[in-house]
Design an enzyme around this catalytic site. Structure first.
Site, PDB file in Angstrom:
ATOM      1  N   CYS A   1       0.821  -1.359   0.089  1.00 33.46           N
ATOM      2  CA  CYS A   1       0.087   0.111   0.087  1.00 33.46           C
ATOM      3  C   CYS A   1       0.936   1.247  -0.154  1.00 33.46           C
ATOM      4  O   CYS A   1       0.598   1.962  -0.919  1.00 33.46           O
ATOM      5  CB  CYS A   1      -1.179   0.060   1.306  1.00 33.46           C
ATOM      6  SG  CYS A   1      -2.045   1.198   1.162  1.00 33.46           S
TER       7      CYS A   1
ATOM      8  N   CYS B   1      -3.277   3.874   9.631  1.00 38.45           N
ATOM      9  CA  CYS B   1      -2.191   3.360  10.071  1.00 38.45           C
ATOM     10  C   CYS B   1      -1.848   4.242  11.125  1.00 38.45           C
ATOM     11  O   CYS B   1      -0.370   4.263  11.436  1.00 38.45           O
ATOM     12  CB  CYS B   1      -1.039   3.255   8.880  1.00 38.45           C
ATOM     13  SG  CYS B   1      -1.871   2.169   7.607  1.00 38.45           S
TER      14      CYS B   1
ATOM     15  N   CYS C   1       7.786   3.961   6.038  1.00 40.42           N
ATOM     16  CA  CYS C   1       6.713   3.728   4.737  1.00 40.42           C
ATOM     17  C   CYS C   1       7.495   3.557   3.636  1.00 40.42           C
ATOM     18  O   CYS C   1       6.934   2.902   2.620  1.00 40.42           O
ATOM     19  CB  CYS C   1       5.950   5.123   4.517  1.00 40.42           C
ATOM     20  SG  CYS C   1       6.929   6.326   4.051  1.00 40.42           S
TER      21      CYS C   1
HETATM   22  S1  SF4 Z   1       0.332   4.401   5.875  1.00 38.42           S
HETATM   23 FE1  SF4 Z   1      -1.282   2.852   5.752  1.00 38.42          FE
HETATM   24  S2  SF4 Z   1      -3.007   3.654   4.323  1.00 38.42           S
HETATM   25 FE2  SF4 Z   1      -0.925   5.142   4.012  1.00 38.42          FE
HETATM   26  S3  SF4 Z   1       0.104   4.351   2.310  1.00 38.42           S
HETATM   27 FE3  SF4 Z   1       0.968   3.258   3.999  1.00 38.42          FE
HETATM   28  S4  SF4 Z   1      -0.018   1.565   4.420  1.00 38.42           S
HETATM   29 FE4  SF4 Z   1      -1.316   2.746   3.002  1.00 38.42          FE
END
Ligand code: SF4
Length: 232
Positions: free
Chosen positions: A119, A205, A228
């Site tokens: 994601c 998140c 991330c």
């Molecule tokens: S923080 Fe969570 S919702 Fe945002 S891009 Fe990453 S996995 Fe996806």
């Protein structure tokens, strides 16, 4: 002086990382602006506008890139809009290729719960890399006291993955330094910081942290993920 195509950016970055270690945040950003002219940007999560504010003072009209994942809190979008309205910066909102609905249709709902790395790769990392093609350098709000994995963040470094100069003007700052700067200049901050959140990312998140808990403990809580992918 604007850096030309032929300049060895990697050597420049590594040298600056050493030479600017003791420089102030404003001096580091002034160095960035002097070297790169319009070919650098600030990236902001809109947790606060500290780096955007610092950058606007040395480079009025500087680009501030915001990655709109489609999962942000309304308060984060509101902070972005306030920054665009109040500061002398050019806020650029970058979107993923797929909307949340398109991603749900293709990968199933709530991918963030099942595969947050995938994601983040689609909704943060790829859009960032697409937007950075327009620049030679990017400045972030990374701080050494954010987390153990950021403890050695250089103030200037070579981002080998994107082949850009990466600037972290407040890398040496503590939370007290941030708080003092925000208070001195009345810098815009995300309202969620007053509501128990210490580090703010996408809503699915991000959770509040308990008193004394590490600031980033509220990010991807419970699944071991700490970054991330933008800064790794
Ligand atoms: S923080 Fe969570 S919702 Fe945002 S891009 Fe990453 S996995 Fe996806």
């Amino acid at each position: 002086m604007t850096v030309t195509e032929t300049t060895d950016l990697e050597a420049l970055a590594n040298r600056a990382g050493l030479e600017l270690e003791d420089a102030t945040a404003s001096e580091i950003l002034a160095w960035t602006h002097e070297r790169f002219g319009p070919a650098w940007c600030v990236t902001s999560s809109m947790e606060d506008a500290v780096v955007a504010h610092l950058a606007s003072r040395v480079a009025p009209g500087v680009d501030v890139v915001f990655l709109d994942t489609g999962y942000h809190f309304p308060e984060t979008i509101g902070t972005r809009d306030a920054v665009a309205a109040v500061y002398d910066v050019n806020v650029i909102t970058v979107h993923p290729d797929l909307t949340v609905l398109e991603q749900d249709a293709e990968y199933g709902a709530a991918l963030h719960d099942r595969d947050p790395d995938a994601c983040c790769a689609m909704r943060k990392v790829a859009p960032l890399e697409r937007s950075l093609t327009n620049y030679r350098a990017w400045a972030t709000g990374l701080r050494r006291d954010d987390s153990p994995s950021r403890a050695n963040t250089p103030v200037v470094s070579w981002d080998a993955r994107r082949r850009k100069v990466k600037v972290a003007p407040i890398a040496r700052w503590t939370q007290d330094d941030v708080d003092a700067y925000v208070a001195e200049y009345g810098v815009l901050t995300n309202p969620l910081l007053m509501d128990g959140y210490a580090s703010i990312g996408c809503a699915p998140c991000t959770r509040r942290v308990a008193p004394g808990e590490d600031a980033r403990a509220g990010r991807w809580a419970g699944n071991g993920k700490t970054e991330c992918g933008i800064h790794t």
